[in-house]
Motif scaffolding. Structure first.
Motif, mmCIF file in Angstrom:
data_model
loop_
_atom_site.group_PDB
_atom_site.id
_atom_site.type_symbol
_atom_site.label_atom_id
_atom_site.label_comp_id
_atom_site.label_asym_id
_atom_site.label_seq_id
_atom_site.Cartn_x
_atom_site.Cartn_y
_atom_site.Cartn_z
ATOM 1 N N VAL A 84 0.834 -1.201 0.000
ATOM 2 C CA VAL A 84 0.000 0.000 0.000
ATOM 3 C C VAL A 84 0.869 1.251 0.000
ATOM 4 O O VAL A 84 2.072 1.196 0.218
ATOM 5 N N SER A 137 0.492 3.975 2.122
ATOM 6 C CA SER A 137 0.705 4.643 3.401
ATOM 7 C C SER A 137 0.083 3.829 4.530
ATOM 8 O O SER A 137 -0.745 2.951 4.283
ATOM 9 N N GLU A 192 -2.177 4.844 6.487
ATOM 10 C CA GLU A 192 -3.620 5.103 6.423
ATOM 11 C C GLU A 192 -4.301 4.201 5.403
ATOM 12 O O GLU A 192 -5.407 3.701 5.639
ATOM 13 N N LYS A 193 -3.636 3.993 4.267
ATOM 14 C CA LYS A 193 -4.199 3.101 3.236
ATOM 15 C C LYS A 193 -4.239 1.658 3.726
ATOM 16 O O LYS A 193 -5.152 0.913 3.391
ATOM 17 N N ARG A 239 -4.646 0.749 6.912
ATOM 18 C CA ARG A 239 -5.800 0.715 7.815
ATOM 19 C C ARG A 239 -7.099 0.626 7.015
ATOM 20 O O ARG A 239 -7.967 -0.199 7.304
ATOM 21 N N ASP A 240 -7.231 1.473 6.002
ATOM 22 C CA ASP A 240 -8.451 1.482 5.194
ATOM 23 C C ASP A 240 -8.662 0.159 4.467
ATOM 24 O O ASP A 240 -9.789 -0.335 4.377
ATOM 25 N N LEU A 241 -7.580 -0.428 3.951
ATOM 26 C CA LEU A 241 -7.688 -1.714 3.270
ATOM 27 C C LEU A 241 -8.274 -2.759 4.205
ATOM 28 O O LEU A 241 -9.201 -3.490 3.833
ATOM 29 N N LEU A 284 -10.015 -2.298 7.051
ATOM 30 C CA LEU A 284 -11.373 -1.958 7.494
ATOM 31 C C LEU A 284 -12.405 -2.073 6.375
ATOM 32 O O LEU A 284 -13.549 -2.445 6.624
ATOM 33 N N GLU A 285 -12.006 -1.754 5.162
ATOM 34 C CA GLU A 285 -12.972 -1.716 4.055
ATOM 35 C C GLU A 285 -13.025 -2.993 3.220
ATOM 36 O O GLU A 285 -13.991 -3.204 2.487
ATOM 37 N N HIS A 286 -11.984 -3.830 3.317
ATOM 38 C CA HIS A 286 -11.933 -4.996 2.441
ATOM 39 C C HIS A 286 -11.746 -6.330 3.156
ATOM 40 O O HIS A 286 -11.782 -7.370 2.517
#
Length: 165
Positions: free
Chosen positions: A125, A127, A129-130, A132-134, A136-138
Motif C-alpha cells: 500500500v 501509506s 492510512e491506506k 488501515r483502510d484496506l 477496514l474496508e476490504h
C-alpha cells in the motif's frame, strides 16, 4: 482443509533431467532470456531448447513467466502480512472469502493456511492510512472474519527456491 480453489487432482511430479533443470534455473533467473541465449547457456541446440521449453509449458511445470515489480517505485512502499482468522469454516464461507481477498486492491498473495489463522494476505500500500483502510474496508467487513492481525514487513529477500541444491 483441502485446497478449495480447484477439485482437480494434483499431477504427479514431472520427471526432469539435468537439461530441463538447467533451463528452469535459467528462466527463473531471467524469464526474458531469448531462446538462443538460453540454448547457449544450457549447452543445447536452439531447436532442442525450444522443444524442451514448450514441453515444460505443456506439462504445466512452467506455469507462467512474470515481471518482478519494484512496488516502492510504483508508490506502494509499505508491505504487510494480514493474518485472518475465521469464525466459521463452512466451505462456502471459506470459498467466498478467499475470492474476496484475492480481489482486494493491493493484494500480492493470498494464502489459505492451516493453524491458528486461516488466511495470510500479503499486501502493498501507499501509506499506513491506506493499510488501515484496506483492512477496514476490504477484510473485516465480512461477518465470517473473527479477527485480524497485521504485521509490517521491513524487508523481503528471495529464497533459494526448489531448484537450488
Amino acid at each position: 482443509m483441502p485446497d478449495l480453489s480447484s477439485k482437480k487432482p494434483q499431477p504427479a511430479p514431472a520427471s526432469l533431467d539435468g537439461t530441463d533443470l538447467a533451463i528452469l534455473a535459467a528462466l527463473v533467473e531471467d524469464g526474458r532470456m531469448t531462446n538462443a541465449a538460453l540454448a547457449a547457456r544450457v549447452g543445447v541446440a536452439e531447436s532442442t531448447c525450444a522443444y524442451r521449453v514448450r514441453a515444460l509449458r505443456q506439462s504445466g511445470v512452467i506455469a507462467s513467466v512474470n515481471a518482478r515489480l519494484n512496488l516502492g517505485a510504483l508508490g506502494h512502499p509499505i508491505h504487510a502480512i494480514v493474518k485472518v482468522r475465521l469464525g466459521s469454516h463452512n466451505r462456502e464461507h471459506v470459498r467466498n472469502l478467499y475470492d474476496k481477498l484475492v480481489a482486494v486492491p493491493g493484494a500480492l498473495t493470498v494464502l489459505h493456511v492451516g493453524g491458528d489463522d486461516d488466511f495470510l494476505l500479503h499486501v502493498a500500500v501507499e501509506s499506513p492510512e491506506k493499510l488501515r483502510d484496506l483492512i477496514l474496508e476490504h477484510v473485516t467487513i465480512y461477518p465470517v472474519v473473527q479477527r485480524t492481525e497485521t504485521q509490517l514487513v521491513f524487508e523481503v529477500r528471495e529464497g533459494r527456491g526448489v531448484l537450488s541444491p
